[in-house]
Design a protein around this motif. Structure first.
Motif, mmCIF file in Angstrom:
data_model
loop_
_atom_site.group_PDB
_atom_site.id
_atom_site.type_symbol
_atom_site.label_atom_id
_atom_site.label_comp_id
_atom_site.label_asym_id
_atom_site.label_seq_id
_atom_site.Cartn_x
_atom_site.Cartn_y
_atom_site.Cartn_z
ATOM 1 N N LEU A 134 1.019 -1.205 0.284
ATOM 2 C CA LEU A 134 -0.155 0.432 -0.299
ATOM 3 C C LEU A 134 0.677 1.339 -0.332
ATOM 4 N N GLN A 135 1.804 1.578 0.821
ATOM 5 C CA GLN A 135 2.369 2.649 1.016
ATOM 6 C C GLN A 135 3.539 3.132 -0.235
ATOM 7 N N LYS A 136 3.924 1.983 -1.129
ATOM 8 C CA LYS A 136 4.660 1.947 -2.060
ATOM 9 C C LYS A 136 3.777 2.582 -3.328
ATOM 10 N N SER A 137 3.024 1.763 -3.671
ATOM 11 C CA SER A 137 1.899 1.585 -5.561
ATOM 12 C C SER A 137 1.014 3.002 -4.968
ATOM 13 N N PRO A 138 0.812 3.807 -6.351
ATOM 14 C CA PRO A 138 -0.223 4.740 -5.477
ATOM 15 C C PRO A 138 -1.430 4.100 -6.321
ATOM 16 N N ARG A 139 -1.176 3.293 -7.609
ATOM 17 C CA ARG A 139 -2.610 2.920 -7.608
ATOM 18 C C ARG A 139 -3.508 1.418 -6.743
ATOM 19 N N VAL A 140 -2.466 1.035 -5.738
ATOM 20 C CA VAL A 140 -2.928 -0.277 -4.873
ATOM 21 C C VAL A 140 -3.631 0.957 -4.183
ATOM 22 N N ARG A 141 -2.752 2.043 -4.080
ATOM 23 C CA ARG A 141 -3.957 2.631 -2.757
ATOM 24 C C ARG A 141 -5.417 3.180 -3.373
ATOM 25 N N GLY A 142 -5.383 3.679 -4.255
ATOM 26 C CA GLY A 142 -6.089 4.822 -5.334
ATOM 27 C C GLY A 142 -7.153 3.409 -4.650
ATOM 28 N N LEU A 143 -7.371 2.374 -5.753
ATOM 29 C CA LEU A 143 -7.981 1.171 -5.391
ATOM 30 C C LEU A 143 -9.050 0.713 -4.049
ATOM 31 N N ALA A 144 -7.755 0.468 -3.181
ATOM 32 C CA ALA A 144 -8.431 -0.039 -2.056
ATOM 33 C C ALA A 144 -8.762 1.060 -1.258
ATOM 34 N N ASP A 145 -8.282 2.552 -0.840
ATOM 35 C CA ASP A 145 -9.385 3.431 -0.691
ATOM 36 C C ASP A 145 -10.998 3.762 -1.216
ATOM 37 N N ALA A 146 -10.706 3.797 -2.311
ATOM 38 C CA ALA A 146 -12.228 3.489 -2.906
ATOM 39 C C ALA A 146 -13.144 2.869 -2.418
ATOM 40 N N LEU A 147 -12.803 1.641 -2.715
ATOM 41 C CA LEU A 147 -13.443 0.011 -3.007
ATOM 42 C C LEU A 147 -13.954 0.256 -1.385
ATOM 43 N N TYR A 148 -12.739 0.637 -0.387
ATOM 44 C CA TYR A 148 -13.641 0.955 1.146
ATOM 45 C C TYR A 148 -14.144 1.896 1.962
ATOM 46 N N ALA A 149 -14.263 2.913 0.546
ATOM 47 C CA ALA A 149 -15.269 4.058 0.738
ATOM 48 C C ALA A 149 -16.376 3.216 0.684
ATOM 49 N N GLU A 150 -16.507 2.533 -1.003
ATOM 50 C CA GLU A 150 -17.727 2.361 -1.356
ATOM 51 C C GLU A 150 -18.456 0.614 -1.112
ATOM 52 N N LEU A 151 -17.209 0.511 0.008
ATOM 53 C CA LEU A 151 -18.620 -0.569 0.607
ATOM 54 C C LEU A 151 -18.452 0.019 2.148
ATOM 55 N N SER A 152 -18.358 0.862 2.127
ATOM 56 C CA SER A 152 -18.391 1.464 3.647
ATOM 57 C C SER A 152 -19.275 2.031 3.268
ATOM 58 N N ALA A 153 -19.713 2.712 2.694
ATOM 59 C CA ALA A 153 -21.035 3.499 2.525
ATOM 60 C C ALA A 153 -22.777 2.211 1.758
ATOM 61 N N ALA A 154 -21.881 1.043 1.579
ATOM 62 C CA ALA A 154 -23.264 0.180 1.287
ATOM 63 C C ALA A 154 -23.434 -0.157 2.340
ATOM 64 N N GLY A 155 -23.215 0.369 3.680
ATOM 65 C CA GLY A 155 -23.308 -0.364 5.007
ATOM 66 C C GLY A 155 -22.842 -1.862 5.580
ATOM 67 N N ILE A 156 -21.203 -2.021 4.688
ATOM 68 C CA ILE A 156 -20.574 -3.040 4.948
ATOM 69 C C ILE A 156 -20.033 -3.084 5.985
ATOM 70 N N ASP A 157 -19.658 -4.080 7.325
ATOM 71 C CA ASP A 157 -18.819 -3.434 8.463
ATOM 72 C C ASP A 157 -17.423 -4.478 7.524
ATOM 73 N N VAL A 158 -16.923 -3.008 7.212
ATOM 74 C CA VAL A 158 -14.936 -3.361 6.501
ATOM 75 C C VAL A 158 -14.283 -3.369 6.923
ATOM 76 N N LEU A 159 -13.527 -4.188 7.337
ATOM 77 C CA LEU A 159 -12.063 -3.402 7.955
ATOM 78 C C LEU A 159 -11.424 -3.394 7.101
ATOM 79 N N TYR A 160 -10.609 -1.865 7.057
ATOM 80 C CA TYR A 160 -9.281 -1.780 6.525
ATOM 81 C C TYR A 160 -7.970 -1.885 6.900
ATOM 82 N N ASP A 161 -7.028 -2.719 6.212
ATOM 83 C CA ASP A 161 -5.467 -2.955 6.645
ATOM 84 C C ASP A 161 -4.847 -1.973 6.236
ATOM 85 N N ASP A 162 -4.731 -1.072 7.145
ATOM 86 C CA ASP A 162 -4.239 -0.153 5.776
ATOM 87 C C ASP A 162 -2.493 -0.004 6.711
#
Length: 574
Positions: free
Chosen positions: A481-509
RNA sequence: CGGGGCAUGGCGCAGUCUGGUAGCGCAUCUGCUUUGGGAGCAGAGGGUCGCAGGUUCAAAUCCUGCUGCCCCGACCA
């Protein structure tokens, strides 16, 4: 939840204080911490699961028409004196005094308080039936707390109390609770059985336990392999053998048996199976004279059954060595029914079906072989005195019994009038006469459920939560995550989307190596894992794995939410 | 309540027999390297050795008392 900001400490090494797997994993995963013997703090992660269990309990209680209230944990001694339990309850009841030297108890249960409420608030049969419940901290000063929150001194219990004008209403209220409990445990994803139970000192005509099946369970349960019969071994009836007793074929012989004072030693010495030996136990009688109980050598005495016989002291006590000697002229280890006079004798049905058996001769280090009822001694009264064993015929008439172990997570009773009569909780009936209300009580060990769920759902790597009670349902694991902006971008977006959908997500950042993330996700038992790695970036895929699965599968980044929803099943509101 | 055992840094343990400046692994902090399965190197911080007495020149270690905890059993709506 971003794991980098979540207060959690996982532990690699197993704490030495923990014996059972659920206790070990709850400590290692950082769900609970011990404060004193049998007293625990729930850390944020553990509390998430606890709250999910409570939520399901509340939903089903409300659905069944019960009303939530909250009673005090500290209760005045007067109420307990009124019910009689101030003196009856014993050392499990934690008693304390306030600064004015007034006596109080820390409530182990709340029959007294609810009965006090009922007698003040309910005056007429028209206000019945009604069911009150609470989710409360209880305290029982267990002699030996163990297994973490499974047998703790302080624990959270959901207790409910129903009030009725007549038996029929009580039976209906009881049935409603039985159904509500069944729904709760099904929703929690637990493998459980509803089993017939001993109402014990509380009395009443019906009582059932809800037992989560687990090898580490403290209770033994007899279940039929052919129908849904299930009963606690404490009260599962042992049927009398159907086959008639064989006729005697051997002569009665006295033989020396030096040093053989247990069935195992006797069977080994004489080279006969324990099933051919007769076990003779001397217990205290209700009138002071001892009573002899006879069992087949391979069977165990069932104390709950035995102490129901009027001649036997309740609770059951083995006779002292002196009393045994006085009654039989012999020390324990060589006692038998031949020539045994002056005390009452009961034989288990299976013992009465024996022929040509081995038994003590009431002389030190001497036994008989070839003993037979009637020919060599009077045939004693028959009774059901033993624990059922695997292979016994089911009392339901279908199939054979198996013995499994269970963790008691719920217990429902028809109490009757015990508390309402003692505490004068009456209502006026149609004719204007004051009648004591009938009561039912219904308990659920909320904190114990969490441990029981782990006992039933774990592997070498850690917990495997059923979705409905998982602290988080999805663990999002980005790699590099720390080295790859592409991974970070994708993971951040997915975390936001799942959280907004009401799913309990643990994001291991966290900035830790992949192995640490995988190991923690598995220890914590998050059911669904999504890995965001550079491998799938160009292909437009992510990686999914259920906690129980051994292999991962790729799925498209587009439509990820729909894909995960299809895997989450019961994690979503119905 | 009976029997057995333990108490040394946040966790897991060694050291106690045979008294002589308190150690290891994990965790934590700093730096560099590493990044698809609990990393490597270098450095750092952290312990009145459960408490109270006693013996001794000297006690984690020996003696006495106490406390807490764990295991087995008994007990237990």
């Amino acid at each position: 939840m971003r794991l980098s900001q979540y207060p959690i400490n996982t532990v690699k090494e197993t704490p030495s204080e923990a014996e059972v797997i659920s206790h070990q994993l709850m400590l290692r995963a950082g769900m609970i911490r011990r404060v004193a013997a049998g007293i625990y703090s729930w850390l944020p992660l553990g509390l998430r699961t606890l709250r999910k269990v409570e939520a399901i309990v509340r939903e089903e209680m409300n659905r069944a028409g019960a009303f939530e209230l909250l009673m005090p944990a500290i209760q005045p001694a007067e109420l307990w004196q009124e019910s009689g339990r101030w003196t009856e309850y014993g050392p499990e009841l934690l008693r304390l005094k306030d600064r004015h030297e007034r006596n109080f108890v820390v409530g182990p249960t709340h029959e007294e308080v609810i009965t006090d409420i009922a007698r003040r608030e309910i005056k007429s049969y028209r206000q019945l039936p009604v069911n009150f419940y609470q989710v409360q901290i209880k305290f029982r000063d267990e002699v030996r707390p163990r297994f973490g929150v499974m047998r703790a001194r302080e624990f959270i219990m959901k207790d409910a109390y129903s009030f009725h004008a007549d038996e029929r209403s009580l039976a209906e209220g009881y049935a409603a609770m039985r159904q509500a409990y069944t729904r709760m445990f099904q929703r929690m994803g637990l493998d459980f059985r509803t089993v017939q139970a001993d109402p014990g000192a509380i009395g009443g005509n019906a009582s059932e336990e809800f037992q989560v099946l687990a090898a580490s369970g403290e209770d033994a349960i007899a279940i039929s392999d052919a129908d849904d019969f299930a009963a606690n071994v404490e009260l599962a009836p042992a049927l009398a053998p159907a086959a008639p007793r064989p006729p005697p074929t051997q002569p009665l012989e006295r033989i020396p048996t030096p040093g053989a004072h247990t069935i195992e030693q006797l069977a080994a010495l004489l080279k006969v199976p324990a099933t051919r030996c007769l076990k003779t136990l001397i217990v205290d009688g209700s009138d002071g004279t001892p009573v002899a109980l006879l069992l087949r050598g391979d069977h165990d005495l069932n104390a709950v059954k035995a102490q129901k016989l009027p001649a036997i002291a309740n609770p059951l006590r083995m006779a002292s060595a002196a009393a045994v000697h006085a009654a039989t002229g012999c020390a324990p280890g060589s006692i038998g029914p031949v020539g045994l006079t002056g005390l009452r004798v009961y034989a288990d049905h299976a013992a009465l079906a024996m022929a040509d058996f081995v038994c003590g001769a009431n002389q030190h280090d001497v036994h008989y072989t070839g003993a037979n009822w009637r020919r060599d001694m009077p045939e004693p009264a028959g009774a059901d005195l033993r624990n059922v064993v695997a292979g016994d015929p089911s009392p339901s008439g279908n199939g054979q019994l198996q013995i499994v172990r269970g963790i008691e997570v719920g217990h429902i009773f028809q109490l009757g009038r015990k508390y309402s009569a003692a505490m004068n909780a009456t209502v006026l009936d149609e004719s204007g006469a004051a009648i004591p209300m009938l009561m039912g009580c219904y308990g659920i060990g909320v904190t114990r459920i969490v441990a029981a769920a782990i006992e039933q759902n774990h592997d070498q790597r850690g917990i495997i939560w059923p979705d409905p009670i998982a602290p988080f349902n999805v663990c999002l694991v980005p790699l590099n995550l720390q080295k790859s902006p592409r991974v970070r971008g994708l993971a951040d977006a997915l975390y936001a989307e799942l959280s907004a959908a009401g799913i309990d997500v643990l994001y291991d950042d966290r900035d830790v190596r992949p192995g640490v993330k995988f190991a923690d996700a598995e220890l914590l038992g998050i059911p669904h894992r999504v890995v965001v790695g550079e491998r799938g970036l160009d292909a437009g895929t992510l990686e999914y794995r259920h906690r129980r699965a051994t292999d991962s599968e790729d799925f498209a980044q587009r439509g990820a939410l729909e894909f995960l929803r299809s895997r989450l099943q019961c994690a979503q509101p119905a």
